[in-house]
Enzyme design. Structure first.
Site, PDB file in Angstrom:
ATOM      1  N   SER A  28       0.826  -1.206   0.000  1.00 22.49           N
ATOM      2  CA  SER A  28       0.000   0.000   0.000  1.00 22.49           C
ATOM      3  C   SER A  28       0.865   1.262   0.000  1.00 22.49           C
ATOM      4  O   SER A  28       1.736   1.426   0.855  1.00 22.49           O
ATOM      5  CB  SER A  28      -0.890   0.037   1.245  1.00 22.49           C
ATOM      6  OG  SER A  28      -1.782  -1.035   1.231  1.00 22.49           O
ATOM      7  N   HIS A  58      -2.824   1.290  -4.537  1.00 24.10           N
ATOM      8  CA  HIS A  58      -2.094   0.243  -5.262  1.00 24.10           C
ATOM      9  C   HIS A  58      -2.073   0.598  -6.746  1.00 24.10           C
ATOM     10  O   HIS A  58      -2.844   1.420  -7.210  1.00 24.10           O
ATOM     11  CB  HIS A  58      -2.740  -1.131  -5.033  1.00 24.10           C
ATOM     12  CG  HIS A  58      -2.451  -1.692  -3.678  1.00 24.10           C
ATOM     13  ND1 HIS A  58      -1.634  -2.770  -3.464  1.00 24.10           N
ATOM     14  CD2 HIS A  58      -2.865  -1.287  -2.458  1.00 24.10           C
ATOM     15  CE1 HIS A  58      -1.553  -3.013  -2.176  1.00 24.10           C
ATOM     16  NE2 HIS A  58      -2.302  -2.140  -1.540  1.00 24.10           N
ATOM     17  N   HIS A  80      -5.635  -8.592  -1.099  1.00 19.57           N
ATOM     18  CA  HIS A  80      -5.522  -8.925   0.317  1.00 19.57           C
ATOM     19  C   HIS A  80      -6.603  -9.930   0.689  1.00 19.57           C
ATOM     20  O   HIS A  80      -7.683  -9.937   0.108  1.00 19.57           O
ATOM     21  CB  HIS A  80      -5.718  -7.674   1.185  1.00 19.57           C
ATOM     22  CG  HIS A  80      -4.728  -6.593   0.905  1.00 19.57           C
ATOM     23  ND1 HIS A  80      -4.854  -5.746  -0.174  1.00 19.57           N
ATOM     24  CD2 HIS A  80      -3.608  -6.218   1.566  1.00 19.57           C
ATOM     25  CE1 HIS A  80      -3.837  -4.901  -0.172  1.00 19.57           C
ATOM     26  NE2 HIS A  80      -3.072  -5.155   0.872  1.00 19.57           N
ATOM     27  N   TYR A  82      -8.545  -9.749   3.074  1.00 24.28           N
ATOM     28  CA  TYR A  82      -9.788  -9.072   3.493  1.00 24.28           C
ATOM     29  C   TYR A  82     -10.657  -8.636   2.319  1.00 24.28           C
ATOM     30  O   TYR A  82     -11.804  -8.264   2.502  1.00 24.28           O
ATOM     31  CB  TYR A  82      -9.497  -7.874   4.417  1.00 24.28           C
ATOM     32  CG  TYR A  82      -8.666  -6.771   3.812  1.00 24.28           C
ATOM     33  CD1 TYR A  82      -9.184  -5.910   2.841  1.00 24.28           C
ATOM     34  CD2 TYR A  82      -7.364  -6.563   4.227  1.00 24.28           C
ATOM     35  CE1 TYR A  82      -8.426  -4.895   2.291  1.00 24.28           C
ATOM     36  CE2 TYR A  82      -6.596  -5.545   3.702  1.00 24.28           C
ATOM     37  CZ  TYR A  82      -7.128  -4.710   2.721  1.00 24.28           C
ATOM     38  OH  TYR A  82      -6.374  -3.713   2.182  1.00 24.28           O
ATOM     39  N   GLU A  83     -10.126  -8.691   1.095  1.00 24.95           N
ATOM     40  CA  GLU A  83     -10.942  -8.273  -0.048  1.00 24.95           C
ATOM     41  C   GLU A  83     -11.954  -9.346  -0.434  1.00 24.95           C
ATOM     42  O   GLU A  83     -13.025  -9.029  -0.957  1.00 24.95           O
ATOM     43  CB  GLU A  83     -10.052  -7.931  -1.238  1.00 24.95           C
ATOM     44  CG  GLU A  83      -9.217  -6.678  -0.999  1.00 24.95           C
ATOM     45  CD  GLU A  83      -8.323  -6.343  -2.181  1.00 24.95           C
ATOM     46  OE1 GLU A  83      -8.859  -6.001  -3.242  1.00 24.95           O
ATOM     47  OE2 GLU A  83      -7.097  -6.442  -2.024  1.00 24.95           O
ATOM     48  N   ALA A 110       2.908  -2.076   4.009  1.00 29.22           N
ATOM     49  CA  ALA A 110       2.797  -1.020   5.011  1.00 29.22           C
ATOM     50  C   ALA A 110       2.391  -1.699   6.315  1.00 29.22           C
ATOM     51  O   ALA A 110       1.614  -2.652   6.301  1.00 29.22           O
ATOM     52  CB  ALA A 110       1.745  -0.003   4.585  1.00 29.22           C
ATOM     53  N   MET A 205      -1.719  -6.446   7.290  1.00 27.15           N
ATOM     54  CA  MET A 205      -2.849  -7.210   6.746  1.00 27.15           C
ATOM     55  C   MET A 205      -2.478  -7.996   5.489  1.00 27.15           C
ATOM     56  O   MET A 205      -3.345  -8.345   4.691  1.00 27.15           O
ATOM     57  CB  MET A 205      -4.004  -6.257   6.416  1.00 27.15           C
ATOM     58  CG  MET A 205      -4.468  -5.409   7.590  1.00 27.15           C
ATOM     59  SD  MET A 205      -5.780  -4.273   7.094  1.00 27.15           S
ATOM     60  CE  MET A 205      -5.805  -3.137   8.499  1.00 27.15           C
ATOM     61  N   SER A 206      -1.193  -8.278   5.305  1.00 24.80           N
ATOM     62  CA  SER A 206      -0.803  -8.951   4.048  1.00 24.80           C
ATOM     63  C   SER A 206       0.424  -9.822   4.277  1.00 24.80           C
ATOM     64  O   SER A 206       0.728 -10.215   5.395  1.00 24.80           O
ATOM     65  CB  SER A 206      -0.488  -7.882   2.987  1.00 24.80           C
ATOM     66  OG  SER A 206       0.666  -7.158   3.343  1.00 24.80           O
ATOM     67  N   ASN A 229       2.709   3.818  10.965  1.00 26.31           N
ATOM     68  CA  ASN A 229       2.096   4.271  12.220  1.00 26.31           C
ATOM     69  C   ASN A 229       2.507   3.335  13.346  1.00 26.31           C
ATOM     70  O   ASN A 229       3.001   2.232  13.100  1.00 26.31           O
ATOM     71  CB  ASN A 229       0.559   4.266  12.095  1.00 26.31           C
ATOM     72  CG  ASN A 229       0.023   2.900  11.697  1.00 26.31           C
ATOM     73  OD1 ASN A 229       0.010   2.560  10.509  1.00 26.31           O
ATOM     74  ND2 ASN A 229      -0.374   2.115  12.672  1.00 26.31           N
ATOM     75  N   HIS A 241      -6.639   4.455   6.742  1.00 29.38           N
ATOM     76  CA  HIS A 241      -6.039   4.112   5.455  1.00 29.38           C
ATOM     77  C   HIS A 241      -5.449   5.366   4.799  1.00 29.38           C
ATOM     78  O   HIS A 241      -4.401   5.301   4.152  1.00 29.38           O
ATOM     79  CB  HIS A 241      -7.094   3.462   4.560  1.00 29.38           C
ATOM     80  CG  HIS A 241      -6.531   2.892   3.281  1.00 29.38           C
ATOM     81  ND1 HIS A 241      -5.494   1.984   3.261  1.00 29.38           N
ATOM     82  CD2 HIS A 241      -6.837   3.132   1.979  1.00 29.38           C
ATOM     83  CE1 HIS A 241      -5.197   1.675   1.991  1.00 29.38           C
ATOM     84  NE2 HIS A 241      -5.993   2.369   1.205  1.00 29.38           N
TER      85      HIS A 241
HETATM   86  N1  HPA Z   1      -2.315  -2.376  11.327  1.00 33.85           N
HETATM   87  C1  HPA Z   1      -2.511  -3.198  10.272  1.00 33.85           C
HETATM   88  N2  HPA Z   1      -2.112  -2.899   9.045  1.00 33.85           N
HETATM   89  C2  HPA Z   1      -1.476  -1.739   8.858  1.00 33.85           C
HETATM   90  C3  HPA Z   1      -1.247  -0.850   9.909  1.00 33.85           C
HETATM   91  C4  HPA Z   1      -1.681  -1.188  11.221  1.00 33.85           C
HETATM   92  O1  HPA Z   1      -1.507  -0.460  12.202  1.00 33.85           O
HETATM   93  N3  HPA Z   1      -0.594   0.225   9.369  1.00 33.85           N
HETATM   94  C5  HPA Z   1      -0.441  -0.033   8.037  1.00 33.85           C
HETATM   95  N4  HPA Z   1      -0.969  -1.216   7.734  1.00 33.85           N
END
Ligand code: HPA
Length: 270
Positions: A28, A58, A80, A82-83, A110, A205-206, A229, A241
């Site tokens: 991402s 993306h 992903h 989750y999609e 990310a 998440m990937s 973050n 996001h």
């Molecule tokens: N959690 C999950 N996925 C992420 C995060 C997070 O804090 N930051 C960027 N992708």
């Protein structure tokens, strides 16, 4: 002919038959690197059966060509779990890589950091992972090949090469454990505390499904997180996001420096 062999034939008819030395999957906010490869770009939409990356930030195309003197196959985005709820959605793209003759894969993502010494804008090299999402892309695979050992899933030689490249470029590249949450909601502070207790250094998440699939297919694999973050509850910053996409370019510039160096070093070896 298998689906991946058909796709490989299609890709090779446009990009040539030379095998890429490295596959690269961009996470991402990191997709722009695909535009810097001198080569042939193919939209995912032109690859029959190819899963569509539907997440903003993306760059949904495959680019095959030259980066720093190395032939690469760059996926500008990934799907992903989750999609669609299918952890094996990236199987066809990875089978395509394998069918193109590619033996090594580099994943980027990310991520949120759980470590005080790794903050937004920093990189982390994965040395292991936890599949906290509780599923596996090889569920349903009927052959004994499904029993993939993951003791050294994150390739030691590729990791050493990345560490050397980062050091040569003066970029900090700490190693750590990545914990895979399904998403798409971000984690709760309690989940972040739990992940910390479990030994995680970052959450995302990937990546974990692709690491497992790459090992299943016999490819060497390494992965780098761009921290956007701190994990939920660890700092006052908001998590979204939008924030991920806004922060990713800072770490992405460092990642690009390291990757380019890694590729130049690779170009110098047979
Ligand atoms: N959690 C999950 N996925 C992420 C995060 C997070 O804090 N930051 C960027 N992708």
């Amino acid at each position: 002919m298998s689906k991946s062999a058909e796709l490989a034939a299609l890709v090779q008819s446009r990009a040539g038959t030379a095998a890429p030395r490295l596959g690269l999957i961009l996470g991402s906010g990191l997709g722009h690197l695909a535009d810097e490869v001198e080569g042939v770009a193919i939209d995912y939409a032109d690859l029959p059966g190819f899963p569509h990356a539907g997440v903003s930030g993306h760059n949904p195309k495959l680019v095959i060509g030259d980066l720093e003197g190395v032939r690469v196959a760059v996926f500008g985005g990934r799907v992903h779990y989750y999609e669609h709820g299918n952890p094996a959605e990236m199987r066809l793209p990875l089978e395509l890589l394998k069918a193109l003759g590619c033996e090594s894969l580099m994943l980027t993502n990310a991520a949120g950091s759980l470590r005080e010494d790794i903050g937004p804008g920093d990189l982390m090299l994965l040395n292991d992972h936890i599949a906290f999402a509780g599923t596996n892309p090889l569920i349903g695979e009927p052959t004994d090949a499904r029993f993939v050992p993951l003791t050294e899933a994150h390739d030691p030689a590729m990791r050493a090469g990345l560490k050397a490249a980062a050091e040569a470029e003066g970029v900090a590249l700490p190693e750590g454990v990545y914990c895979w949450f399904s998403g798409p909601s971000f984690e709760t502070p309690a989940e972040i505390r739990a992940a910390k207790v479990l030994g995680a250094d970052a959450v995302g998440m990937s990546t974990v499904p692709e690491v497992i699939l790459a090992r299943f297919l016999g490819m060497r694999v390494a992965a780098v997180s761009v921290v956007t973050n701190m994990g939920a509850g660890l700092s006052a910053e908001n998590i979204s996001h939008e924030h991920t996409k806004a922060m990713a370019p800072i770490g992405a510039a460092k990642l690009e420096t390291v990757l380019r160096r890694y590729l130049r070093d690779l170009a110098g070896t047979a």
